[in-house]
Design a protein around this motif. Structure first.
Motif, PDB file in Angstrom:
ATOM      1  N   ILE A  53       0.846  -1.204   0.000  1.00  0.00           N
ATOM      2  CA  ILE A  53       0.000   0.000   0.000  1.00  0.00           C
ATOM      3  C   ILE A  53       0.882   1.256   0.000  1.00  0.00           C
ATOM      4  O   ILE A  53       1.945   1.271   0.608  1.00  0.00           O
ATOM      5  N   LEU A  54       0.412   2.268  -0.678  1.00  0.00           N
ATOM      6  CA  LEU A  54       1.152   3.523  -0.726  1.00  0.00           C
ATOM      7  C   LEU A  54       0.176   4.651  -1.031  1.00  0.00           C
ATOM      8  O   LEU A  54      -0.747   4.488  -1.819  1.00  0.00           O
ATOM      9  N   ALA A  55       0.389   5.771  -0.368  1.00  0.00           N
ATOM     10  CA  ALA A  55      -0.449   6.956  -0.603  1.00  0.00           C
ATOM     11  C   ALA A  55       0.394   8.198  -0.364  1.00  0.00           C
ATOM     12  O   ALA A  55       1.427   8.151   0.296  1.00  0.00           O
ATOM     13  N   ALA A  56      -0.076   9.305  -0.894  1.00  0.00           N
ATOM     14  CA  ALA A  56       0.631  10.565  -0.729  1.00  0.00           C
ATOM     15  C   ALA A  56       0.567  11.063   0.719  1.00  0.00           C
ATOM     16  O   ALA A  56       1.489  11.713   1.201  1.00  0.00           O
ATOM     17  N   ARG A  57      -0.537  10.730   1.399  1.00  0.00           N
ATOM     18  CA  ARG A  57      -0.706  11.194   2.783  1.00  0.00           C
ATOM     19  C   ARG A  57      -0.641  10.011   3.741  1.00  0.00           C
ATOM     20  O   ARG A  57      -1.328   9.004   3.558  1.00  0.00           O
ATOM     21  N   ARG A  58       0.160  10.147   4.781  1.00  0.00           N
ATOM     22  CA  ARG A  58       0.333   9.084   5.776  1.00  0.00           C
ATOM     23  C   ARG A  58      -0.982   8.661   6.410  1.00  0.00           C
ATOM     24  O   ARG A  58      -1.193   7.489   6.694  1.00  0.00           O
ATOM     25  N   GLU A  59      -1.862   9.615   6.627  1.00  0.00           N
ATOM     26  CA  GLU A  59      -3.138   9.299   7.266  1.00  0.00           C
ATOM     27  C   GLU A  59      -3.922   8.267   6.458  1.00  0.00           C
ATOM     28  O   GLU A  59      -4.624   7.424   7.024  1.00  0.00           O
ATOM     29  N   GLN A  60      -3.829   8.343   5.143  1.00  0.00           N
ATOM     30  CA  GLN A  60      -4.524   7.390   4.279  1.00  0.00           C
ATOM     31  C   GLN A  60      -3.966   5.976   4.481  1.00  0.00           C
ATOM     32  O   GLN A  60      -4.729   5.016   4.537  1.00  0.00           O
ATOM     33  N   HIS A  89      11.905 -11.608  -1.786  1.00  0.00           N
ATOM     34  CA  HIS A  89      12.454 -10.568  -0.917  1.00  0.00           C
ATOM     35  C   HIS A  89      11.502  -9.382  -1.002  1.00  0.00           C
ATOM     36  O   HIS A  89      11.464  -8.686  -2.011  1.00  0.00           O
ATOM     37  N   ILE A  90      10.728  -9.193   0.039  1.00  0.00           N
ATOM     38  CA  ILE A  90       9.751  -8.102   0.054  1.00  0.00           C
ATOM     39  C   ILE A  90      10.483  -6.811   0.434  1.00  0.00           C
ATOM     40  O   ILE A  90      11.057  -6.721   1.524  1.00  0.00           O
ATOM     41  N   GLY A  91      10.455  -5.822  -0.463  1.00  0.00           N
ATOM     42  CA  GLY A  91      11.122  -4.553  -0.187  1.00  0.00           C
ATOM     43  C   GLY A  91      10.671  -3.975   1.140  1.00  0.00           C
ATOM     44  O   GLY A  91      11.466  -3.637   1.993  1.00  0.00           O
ATOM     45  N   SER A  92       9.372  -3.887   1.331  1.00  0.00           N
ATOM     46  CA  SER A  92       8.774  -3.546   2.629  1.00  0.00           C
ATOM     47  C   SER A  92       7.261  -3.647   2.488  1.00  0.00           C
ATOM     48  O   SER A  92       6.717  -3.612   1.386  1.00  0.00           O
ATOM     49  N   LEU A  93       6.608  -3.796   3.631  1.00  0.00           N
ATOM     50  CA  LEU A  93       5.155  -3.790   3.722  1.00  0.00           C
ATOM     51  C   LEU A  93       4.777  -2.781   4.809  1.00  0.00           C
ATOM     52  O   LEU A  93       5.458  -2.681   5.821  1.00  0.00           O
ATOM     53  N   ALA A  94       3.680  -2.095   4.602  1.00  0.00           N
ATOM     54  CA  ALA A  94       3.153  -1.216   5.643  1.00  0.00           C
ATOM     55  C   ALA A  94       2.248  -2.065   6.523  1.00  0.00           C
ATOM     56  O   ALA A  94       1.247  -2.600   6.059  1.00  0.00           O
ATOM     57  N   ILE A  95       2.644  -2.241   7.782  1.00  0.00           N
ATOM     58  CA  ILE A  95       1.834  -2.983   8.749  1.00  0.00           C
ATOM     59  C   ILE A  95       1.859  -2.228  10.068  1.00  0.00           C
ATOM     60  O   ILE A  95       2.788  -1.488  10.357  1.00  0.00           O
ATOM     61  N   LYS A  96       0.816  -2.444  10.870  1.00  0.00           N
ATOM     62  CA  LYS A  96       0.778  -1.829  12.202  1.00  0.00           C
ATOM     63  C   LYS A  96       1.573  -2.698  13.169  1.00  0.00           C
ATOM     64  O   LYS A  96       1.574  -3.917  13.057  1.00  0.00           O
ATOM     65  N   ILE A  97       2.197  -2.042  14.114  1.00  0.00           N
ATOM     66  CA  ILE A  97       2.925  -2.733  15.173  1.00  0.00           C
ATOM     67  C   ILE A  97       2.208  -2.423  16.472  1.00  0.00           C
ATOM     68  O   ILE A  97       1.983  -1.251  16.798  1.00  0.00           O
ATOM     69  N   SER A  98       1.850  -3.467  17.200  1.00  0.00           N
ATOM     70  CA  SER A  98       1.161  -3.222  18.467  1.00  0.00           C
ATOM     71  C   SER A  98       2.152  -2.667  19.497  1.00  0.00           C
ATOM     72  O   SER A  98       3.336  -3.002  19.472  1.00  0.00           O
ATOM     73  N   PRO A  99       1.687  -1.838  20.409  1.00  0.00           N
ATOM     74  CA  PRO A  99       2.593  -1.204  21.367  1.00  0.00           C
ATOM     75  C   PRO A  99       3.090  -2.133  22.487  1.00  0.00           C
ATOM     76  O   PRO A  99       3.835  -1.719  23.336  1.00  0.00           O
ATOM     77  N   ASP A 100       2.691  -3.412  22.480  1.00  0.00           N
ATOM     78  CA  ASP A 100       3.110  -4.356  23.517  1.00  0.00           C
ATOM     79  C   ASP A 100       4.600  -4.500  23.616  1.00  0.00           C
ATOM     80  O   ASP A 100       5.362  -4.679  22.820  1.00  0.00           O
TER      81      ASP A 100
END
Length: 100
Positions: A53-60, A89-100
């Motif tokens: 996923i990629l967007a111009a605005r981080r909020e998106q 080899h995945i360049g990168s993925l946008a995923i959430k990281i839990s604060p635990d």
């Protein structure tokens, strides 16, 4: 006649994508290109940064991403690598990281 072993070789491929906000469409496109690379003889495929996923605005982006254990992108690419018997080899993925 030389008895030296031939060096091991492999074929690498890099895919180029136009990634947007639809993670499912992005991963479907990546999977098609990875399959094409495998069909052309690739043993190792490199995807671009932000493959899912990629967007111009981080909020998106933050509004659409999920934690790793819920991310279909990562699961799909893992399954594809196993099915095709290749390294991805995945360049990168946008995923959430839990604060635990």
């Amino acid at each position: 006649m030389s008895t030296a072993a031939k060096p091991a070789t492999f074929k690498a491929a890099m895919i180029q994508m136009r990634v947007g906000l639809n993670a499912s469409a992005n991963i479907d496109a990546a999977a098609r290109m990875i399959d094409e690379a495998k069909s052309a003889g690739a043993d190792y495929v490199l995807t671009p940064e932000m493959t899912n996923i990629l967007a111009a605005r981080r909020e998106q982006v933050f509004a659409k991403i999920v934690e790793e254990d819920q991310d279909a992108s990562l699961a799909t690419l893992r399954e594809l690598a196993h099915k095709l018997s290749i390294y991805i080899h995945i360049g990168s993925l946008a995923i959430k990281i839990s604060p635990d």
